[in-house]
Design an enzyme around this catalytic site. Sequence first.
Site, mmCIF file in Angstrom:
data_model
loop_
_atom_site.group_PDB
_atom_site.id
_atom_site.type_symbol
_atom_site.label_atom_id
_atom_site.label_comp_id
_atom_site.label_asym_id
_atom_site.label_seq_id
_atom_site.Cartn_x
_atom_site.Cartn_y
_atom_site.Cartn_z
ATOM 1 N N HIS A 147 38.546 39.156 63.020
ATOM 2 C CA HIS A 147 38.070 38.637 64.304
ATOM 3 C C HIS A 147 37.656 37.183 64.149
ATOM 4 O O HIS A 147 37.153 36.787 63.101
ATOM 5 C CB HIS A 147 36.849 39.438 64.801
ATOM 6 C CG HIS A 147 37.181 40.848 65.162
ATOM 7 N ND1 HIS A 147 37.600 41.198 66.419
ATOM 8 C CD2 HIS A 147 37.155 41.987 64.435
ATOM 9 C CE1 HIS A 147 37.811 42.507 66.445
ATOM 10 N NE2 HIS A 147 37.547 43.009 65.245
ATOM 11 N N ARG A 207 39.305 34.466 42.402
ATOM 12 C CA ARG A 207 39.699 33.166 41.850
ATOM 13 C C ARG A 207 40.617 33.387 40.659
ATOM 14 O O ARG A 207 40.472 34.374 39.926
ATOM 15 C CB ARG A 207 38.476 32.378 41.374
ATOM 16 C CG ARG A 207 37.479 32.075 42.466
ATOM 17 C CD ARG A 207 37.936 30.881 43.284
ATOM 18 N NE ARG A 207 36.903 30.517 44.236
ATOM 19 C CZ ARG A 207 37.088 30.448 45.538
ATOM 20 N NH1 ARG A 207 38.251 30.739 46.064
ATOM 21 N NH2 ARG A 207 36.100 30.105 46.337
ATOM 22 N N ALA A 254 41.141 48.828 41.229
ATOM 23 C CA ALA A 254 40.351 49.716 42.080
ATOM 24 C C ALA A 254 39.398 48.930 42.975
ATOM 25 O O ALA A 254 38.824 47.920 42.564
ATOM 26 C CB ALA A 254 39.547 50.686 41.210
#
Length: 168
Positions: A97, A162, A124
């Site tokens: 949104h 990163r 995971a």
Amino acid sequence: MSRLSSLWPGLVRNVYLNRILASSLVPMPARWRLLRAYGASVEKSRISPGVWFGSRRIAIGRGSYINTRCMFSTHGQISVGENVYFGMGVLVTTASHEVGPSQQRAGALTVAPVRIGDGCWIGANVTVLPGVTIGPGTIVAAGAVVTADCEANSLYAGVPARKKRDLS
């Protein structure tokens, strides 16, 4: 048109995709075929019980493995390459949104596709956000939140994810 008849297609989709197909009673080798029969572009792959699909707007390449409790929110297209492995609890979403005014911070819906290249390993509980492309051969470490594109043959980790190093 009654409210029930307008909800009917969504209810049928939800029951088929996320109750029947996700059931542990459906053998793993049958899941990719049932998903394909529903209209998704799915090659021979392994899909564990308990995987949630938002719609048929998903492509899964040959040899991929999707572990239990993964969720594919498919307001837009999700493309998964060949031989991609997903750890438990991965969330891939194509919707978000815009920031709205203080009365309602969740503003207008935005949609962008997600692409995951061949040979990736998504650890995971990774979250992949809309508009992201993960290059081929990339590993995303467990618990990472992928907010931007990932280079091929690299290791990504963290929140936000990163690049940690190149992979040979």
